[in-house]
Design an enzyme around this catalytic site. Structure first.
Site, PDB file in Angstrom:
ATOM      1  NE  ARG A   1       8.360  -3.426  -4.366  1.00 44.68           N
ATOM      2  CZ  ARG A   1       7.583  -2.462  -3.865  1.00 44.68           C
ATOM      3  NH1 ARG A   1       8.081  -1.624  -2.969  1.00 44.68           N
ATOM      4  NH2 ARG A   1       6.331  -2.348  -4.239  1.00 44.68           N
TER       5      ARG A   1
ATOM      6  CE  LYS B   1       5.239   3.362   0.647  1.00 49.29           C
ATOM      7  NZ  LYS B   1       5.887   2.340  -0.205  1.00 49.29           N
TER       8      LYS B   1
ATOM      9  N   PRO C   1       0.824  -1.207   0.000  1.00 49.91           N
ATOM     10  CG  PRO C   1      -0.861  -1.605   1.543  1.00 49.91           C
ATOM     11  CD  PRO C   1       0.473  -2.129   1.082  1.00 49.91           C
ATOM     12  CD  GLU C   2       2.390   3.090  -4.531  1.00 59.92           C
ATOM     13  OE1 GLU C   2       2.801   4.236  -4.680  1.00 59.92           O
ATOM     14  OE2 GLU C   2       2.549   2.203  -5.388  1.00 59.92           O
TER      15      GLU C   2
END
Length: 259
Positions: A246, A51, A2-3
């Site tokens: 990533r 976050k 989640p950003e």
């Protein structure tokens, strides 16, 4: 993962359900906090920091949580039974609502005065009230040889950007993810664009960087096979060091000069 916009929205939902109400249940299902009991205390506020989520409770205590890759919070009426689910890590409830945290990557109880221990390392928060673009740019420029795609994901540089917004911001600026930070023109404009994208999406259920909600058209390059602008084939490759790698997406036509 989640950003920042997703975390911002989660904090708002938690704040609306919990703040100003006395806890009637606190169920920590993680070993290090298993004996903690916050019942009888009022929740003061829930705030996001990058976050991270900080749920501040009277008595100088803060429940620090992080969604990591798969975490989520669900708000349910207090009368609903708590799901018998091994993924539940934390339940906070009052007379009206219960907040159930699933698959949370971090759950810990700390002193509010010691919050800097868990979030003090973060850079300026793109959706925070103290957003400081000049400081974010200064931190990015501290390592001019670092690929910009890695730097934007470093939460100590600026907090809130994840893989989706990294890819989309770089595409919209026409910058290849492997271009060194020191060779990127107008970093100020880049971080401001990232902030606008997160801000535009923080109250949406489905994220979109293109201005449309039509399936398959919500991003320019992220998660796509072809570029939504030029129709060319999207490239994807892993980027980042060990434990931080990533997958990144980019269009070699619209973002020339990379790997």
């Amino acid at each position: 993962m989640p950003e920042g916009d997703v975390v911002w929205a989660a904090a708002r939902r938690l704040h609306e359900a919990l703040a100003g109400r006395v806890l009637t249940r606190s169920d920590f299902r993680v070993p290090r906090a298993a004996t903690a009991d916050l019942t009888g205390r009022s929740v003061l506020e829930v705030v996001p920091r990058g976050k991270h989520l900080l749920t501040r409770v009277e008595g100088g205590l803060t429940v620090h949580t992080h969604l990591r890759m798969e975490g989520s919070w669900r708000i349910r009426p207090a009368s609903a039974p708590v799901p018998r689910d091994h993924r539940v890590r934390l339940v906070l409830a009052n007379a009206e609502w219960q907040a159930v945290g699933y698959s949370l990557g971090i759950v810990e109880l700390i002193r509010t005065g010691q919050e800097s221990r868990v979030v003090g390392h973060l850079g300026p928060d793109l959706l925070g009230p103290d957003w400081d673009p000049a400081e974010a740019v200064r931190r990015l420029r501290e390592d001019p040889a670092r690929p910009i795609g890695e730097a934007l994901l470093d939460q100590t540089r600026l907090a809130g950007i994840g893989n989706l917004y990294k890819a989309e911001t770089l595409f919209l600026r026409g910058v290849d993810p492997w271009r060194p930070v020191g060779e990127v023109d107008d970093l100020e404009g880049m971080v401001e664009l990232a902030r606008r994208l997160l801000d535009a999406n923080k109250e949406r259920v489905d994220q979109s960087t293109t201005g449309t909600k039509r399936p398959g058209e919500t991003t320019w390059v992220y998660g796509r096979r072809t570029c939504r602008r030029c129709g060319g084939r999207i490239r994807r490759a892993d980027q980042g060091g060990p434990a931080q790698e990533r997958v990144t997406f980019w269009c070699p036509t619209c973002q020339p000069g990379g790997a």
